[in-house]
Design a protein around this motif. Structure first.
Motif, PDB file in Angstrom:
ATOM      1  N   ASP B 182       0.786  -1.190  -0.235  1.00 18.59           N
ATOM      2  CA  ASP B 182       0.002  -0.174   0.224  1.00 18.59           C
ATOM      3  C   ASP B 182       1.177   1.125  -0.209  1.00 18.59           C
ATOM      4  OD1 ASP B 182       0.921   1.010   2.574  1.00 18.59           O
ATOM      5  OD2 ASP B 182      -0.437  -0.843   3.414  1.00 18.59           O
ATOM      6  N   HIS B 183       0.112   2.515  -0.273  1.00 11.02           N
ATOM      7  CA  HIS B 183       0.910   3.559  -0.531  1.00 11.02           C
ATOM      8  C   HIS B 183       1.712   3.807   0.946  1.00 11.02           C
ATOM      9  CE1 HIS B 183      -2.676   5.568   0.488  1.00 11.02           C
ATOM     10  NE2 HIS B 183      -2.037   6.332   1.179  1.00 11.02           N
ATOM     11  N   ALA B 184       0.953   3.508   2.244  1.00 13.33           N
ATOM     12  CA  ALA B 184       1.986   3.995   3.778  1.00 13.33           C
ATOM     13  C   ALA B 184       3.166   3.064   3.644  1.00 13.33           C
ATOM     14  CB  ALA B 184       0.982   3.719   4.507  1.00 13.33           C
ATOM     15  N   GLU B 185       3.187   1.722   3.318  1.00 13.09           N
ATOM     16  CA  GLU B 185       4.465   1.030   3.360  1.00 13.09           C
ATOM     17  C   GLU B 185       5.870   2.087   2.087  1.00 13.09           C
ATOM     18  OE1 GLU B 185       3.956  -3.449   2.668  1.00 13.09           O
ATOM     19  OE2 GLU B 185       6.222  -3.343   3.256  1.00 13.09           O
ATOM     20  N   LEU B 186       4.688   1.537   1.072  1.00  4.97           N
ATOM     21  CA  LEU B 186       5.915   2.141  -0.447  1.00  4.97           C
ATOM     22  C   LEU B 186       6.456   3.829   0.337  1.00  4.97           C
ATOM     23  CD1 LEU B 186       6.928   1.586  -2.883  1.00  4.97           C
ATOM     24  CD2 LEU B 186       5.106   2.822  -3.756  1.00  4.97           C
ATOM     25  N   GLY B 187       5.721   4.903   0.679  1.00  2.35           N
ATOM     26  CA  GLY B 187       6.092   5.963   0.910  1.00  2.35           C
ATOM     27  C   GLY B 187       7.685   5.625   2.131  1.00  2.35           C
ATOM     28  N   ALA B 188       6.665   5.096   2.911  1.00  6.06           N
ATOM     29  CA  ALA B 188       8.488   4.687   4.459  1.00  6.06           C
ATOM     30  C   ALA B 188       9.290   3.851   3.751  1.00  6.06           C
ATOM     31  CB  ALA B 188       7.454   3.506   5.468  1.00  6.06           C
ATOM     32  N   GLU B 189       9.038   2.791   2.666  1.00 10.41           N
ATOM     33  CA  GLU B 189      10.027   2.305   2.170  1.00 10.41           C
ATOM     34  C   GLU B 189      11.578   3.493   1.129  1.00 10.41           C
ATOM     35  OE1 GLU B 189      12.114  -0.908   1.475  1.00 10.41           O
ATOM     36  OE2 GLU B 189      10.187  -0.823   2.359  1.00 10.41           O
ATOM     37  N   LEU B 190      10.289   3.965   1.076  1.00  9.27           N
ATOM     38  CA  LEU B 190      10.938   5.480   0.180  1.00  9.27           C
ATOM     39  C   LEU B 190      12.247   6.322   0.778  1.00  9.27           C
ATOM     40  CD1 LEU B 190      11.144   6.730  -2.777  1.00  9.27           C
ATOM     41  CD2 LEU B 190       9.233   7.896  -2.564  1.00  9.27           C
ATOM     42  N   LEU B 191      11.808   6.695   2.046  1.00  8.63           N
ATOM     43  CA  LEU B 191      11.730   7.465   3.222  1.00  8.63           C
ATOM     44  C   LEU B 191      12.996   7.065   3.650  1.00  8.63           C
ATOM     45  CD1 LEU B 191       8.814   9.197   4.570  1.00  8.63           C
ATOM     46  CD2 LEU B 191       9.948  10.113   2.721  1.00  8.63           C
ATOM     47  N   SER B 192      12.724   5.842   3.575  1.00  6.37           N
ATOM     48  CA  SER B 192      13.824   4.908   4.290  1.00  6.37           C
ATOM     49  C   SER B 192      15.248   4.681   3.446  1.00  6.37           C
ATOM     50  CB  SER B 192      12.918   3.267   4.750  1.00  6.37           C
ATOM     51  OG  SER B 192      14.758   2.683   5.324  1.00  6.37           O
ATOM     52  N   ARG B 193      14.897   5.041   2.670  1.00  2.00           N
ATOM     53  CA  ARG B 193      16.117   5.416   1.405  1.00  2.00           C
ATOM     54  C   ARG B 193      16.415   5.910   0.803  1.00  2.00           C
ATOM     55  NH1 ARG B 193      16.346   0.688  -2.081  1.00  2.00           N
ATOM     56  NH2 ARG B 193      15.134  -1.007  -1.403  1.00  2.00           N
ATOM     57  N   TRP B 194      16.148   7.247   1.370  1.00  2.00           N
ATOM     58  CA  TRP B 194      16.293   8.947   1.480  1.00  2.00           C
ATOM     59  C   TRP B 194      17.435   8.682   3.021  1.00  2.00           C
ATOM     60  CZ3 TRP B 194      11.841  12.020  -1.016  1.00  2.00           C
ATOM     61  CH2 TRP B 194      11.688  11.602  -2.440  1.00  2.00           C
ATOM     62  N   SER B 195      17.534   8.086   4.027  1.00  2.00           N
ATOM     63  CA  SER B 195      17.688   8.298   5.568  1.00  2.00           C
ATOM     64  C   SER B 195      16.943   9.520   5.758  1.00  2.00           C
ATOM     65  CB  SER B 195      19.352   9.110   4.649  1.00  2.00           C
ATOM     66  OG  SER B 195      20.057   7.838   3.953  1.00  2.00           O
ATOM     67  N   LEU B 196      15.546   9.108   6.090  1.00  3.51           N
ATOM     68  CA  LEU B 196      15.556  10.194   6.442  1.00  3.51           C
ATOM     69  C   LEU B 196      14.721   9.812   7.739  1.00  3.51           C
ATOM     70  CD1 LEU B 196      14.374  11.296   4.414  1.00  3.51           C
ATOM     71  CD2 LEU B 196      12.965  12.291   5.433  1.00  3.51           C
TER      72      LEU B 196
END
Lengths: 157, 282
Positions: B182-196
Motif C-alpha cells: 500500500d502507499h503508506a508502506e511504499l512511502g516509508a520504504e522510499l523515505l528510509s532509502r532517503w535516510s530520513l
C-alpha cells in the motif's frame, strides 16, 4: 462553452448568467447545497465545512451550514428569487470508515441542514449524500440541472 | 519479479533529495551543529535562503517583526523548524505534479501533504500538547508513496476501487490485495532509502493504521487525526476519497473533543492558504 465558476471550501457563489456553471470540487464530509429558481433564473451553490460555528465571532459564514445556508437564501431572495420558487439539492456529507457519531461531521452537516429546512418548512428536492466517495457538484445556469461526478462516473441529481 | 517488487524498484527511481537539502540535513544531524554555521550553509543556496526568510516571516511558522537575514530567521525558527522547512523544500517539487492514478490534479498531492502536517500541528495546539518535533514533517511526507503507486493505479485503478467498494475494505487494504503493497508502506520504504530519521519513517508507515504500529508515538496519533481532518475537509481528495478507517484509539489517546476537532478544521483552511503559497513556489 460554459464558463466554470469554482466554489471553494467554505465559499458560496450566486449567478444569473446562462453561460455559467457553478462547480464545487472535493466534497468530503462537507455539505454542497445547490439552489435554483427557474422563474428568476438565478442559482446559488455553497460548500459548507462544518454544521455550526464554534464561537460567536464568525469570520466566514459560508463555512457553516447554520449561518451560510440562510445567508445564501437571503442573498438569492434579494436577486429576485422567491421562497416558493427555490429548489434545493444537496450533496456530500460523506464519512470515513468506522468514525464515531460525535466526530462524524458529514452526518452532522446533513442533520443541521434538515433541521434548518424543517424549521422553515423548506423541502429538499433531492440529495446524494453519505458513503465514503468524494463528490464534485455542478449547477448549470442554463437549465438549473445539478450533476454529480465521482470516481470517473457522472449522474444527474 | 512480483508486482510488489516491481513497485518498490520503481520507487527507488524517484529523484533523490536536492543536494543543498541533503547537505543541510547532514549538517543538522551532527551533535555539534551550530546555527551560525547552518546559516552560512543555507546562504550558499539562494532558493533555500528565500524560503527560510519567507517561512520565518509567515504567521504560521514565525510571525512578529520581519526578519531579513538567514541568521535571524534561524534563531527565530529554531533547528526544529529548519529541519521541517529543509525537508519540505526537498519534497515539494516531487509532490507538485498531478498523480493521475489517484485522480489527483496538479498541486493536489502537495496540498494534501501540507494539510496533514498543518492539521496535526494545529490539533496539538488546540489540545495544549507540544507536538513532537517530527510531527509536521511526518504529516507532510505521509502520502509520498502515492506519487509512485499512482503510476500503477493510472493503468489499473479499477480493481482496487472495485474491491474497496465490493468488500467494504479500506482503500489501502485493497491496494495491498491487488498490488501487494500500500502507499503508506511504499512511502516509508522510499523515505528510509532517503535516510530520513526512523521516527518519520515509522509515522509515515503507520499513519493510516496507528493501532498496528509496533510502538506508541504521539506524533503518529497527531498525524493520523490530522489526516482524518484533512480528508474529511476534502483537501487533496482523489479517487480514494474518504475510504479509510478511522482509528478511534488515536482520538482517545489524544483526548480529541468534537470542539477541538471543529476548531482545528476552521483554522486549517486559513493556515493552509499561507503555507501552500510558500511551498508551492519552492
Amino acid at each position: 462553452m460554459l464558463k466554470r465558476i469554482v466554489v471553494g471550501i467554505s465559499d458560496m457563489k450566486i449567478s444569473a448568467r446562462a453561460s455559467e456553471v457553478l462547480v464545487t470540487h472535493s466534497l468530503g464530509s462537507c455539505l454542497g447545497l445547490a439552489a435554483w429558481d427557474a422563474g428568476a433564473r438565478v442559482g446559488g451553490l455553497i460548500h459548507c465545512l462544518l454544521p455550526k460555528a464554534t464561537g460567536p465571532d464568525v469570520k466566514n459564514p459560508n463555512m457553516y451550514v447554520n449561518v451560510g445556508v440562510p445567508a445564501m437564501i437571503r442573498k438569492m431572495l434579494s436577486k429576485g428569487c422567491t421562497k416558493e420558487g427555490l429548489v434545493f439539492r444537496a450533496a456530500g456529507c460523506a464519512r470515513m470508515l468506522g468514525i464515531q457519531n460525535q466526530f462524524d461531521t458529514g452526518s452532522q452537516n446533513l442533520a443541521m441542514l434538515e433541521a434548518l429546512f424543517a424549521k422553515n418548512g423548506v423541502k429538499l428536492a433531492a440529495k446524494d449524500v453519505g458513503g465514503s466517495i468524494p463528490r464534485t457538484m455542478y449547477l448549470c445556469m442554463d437549465t438549473g440541472q445539478v450533476t454529480i461526478t465521482s470516481q470517473g462516473k457522472e449522474w444527474l441529481l | 519479479m512480483s508486482v510488489r517488487e516491481e513497485i518498490i524498484a520503481q520507487a527507488m527511481n524517484l529523484p533523490q533529495m536536492p543536494a543543498p537539502v541533503v547537505r543541510v540535513m547532514n549538517y543538522l544531524s551532527r551533535p555539534d551543529a551550530d546555527l551560525n554555521e547552518l546559516a552560512k550553509l543555507i546562504e550558499y543556496d539562494p532558493g533555500l535562503t528565500v524560503n527560510v526568510l519567507r517561512m520565518a516571516n509567515s504567521s504560521f511558522f514565525g510571525g512578529g517583526v520581519q526578519v531579513s537575514t538567514v541568521r535571524d530567521a534561524l534563531f527565530r525558527l529554531g533547528t526544529r523548524r529548519v529541519v521541517q522547512l529543509v525537508i519540505a523544500s526537498g519534497v515539494a517539487p516531487n509532490a507538485r505534479s498531478a498523480v493521475v492514478g489517484y485522480g489527483l490534479e496538479e498541486g493536489e498531492l502537495l496540498r494534501q501533504a501540507i494539510a496533514v502536517g498543518v492539521a496535526a500541528e494545529l490539533l496539538a495546539a488546540e489540545l495544549d500538547l507540544r507536538a513532537p518535533d517530527h510531527t509536521f514533517t511526518s504529516g507532510l511526507l505521509c502520502n509520498i508513496g502515492k506519487k509512485v503507486l499512482g503510476g500503477f493505479l493510472e493503468v489499473d485503478a479499477g480493481p482496487i476501487l472495485a474491491m474497496a467498494a465490493r468488500e467494504h475494505v479500506p482503500f489501502e487494504q485493497a491496494e495491498r490485495e491487488v498490488l501487494g503493497i500500500d502507499h503508506a508502506e511504499l512511502g516509508a520504504e522510499l523515505l528510509s532509502r532517503w535516510s530520513l530519521p526512523p521516527s518519520i519513517v515509522e509515522c509515515v508507515r503507520w499513519h493510516l493504521d496507528p493501532c498496528s504500529a509496533p510502538g506508541s508515538d504521539q506524533a503518529l496519533d497527531l498525524v493520523h487525526v490530522g489526516f482524518v481532518l484533512a480528508t474529511m475537509a476534502g483537501i487533496g481528495q482523489g479517487l480514494d476519497g474518504l475510504n479509510y478507517m478511522v482509528c478511534q484509539k488515536s482520538f482517545e489517546r489524544l483526548n480529541v473533543t468534537p470542539l477541538a476537532m471543529a476548531r482545528t478544521m476552521e483554522k486549517l483552511l486559513e493556515a493552509l492558504a499561507e503555507i501552500e503559497e510558500i511551498l508551492s513556489s519552492v
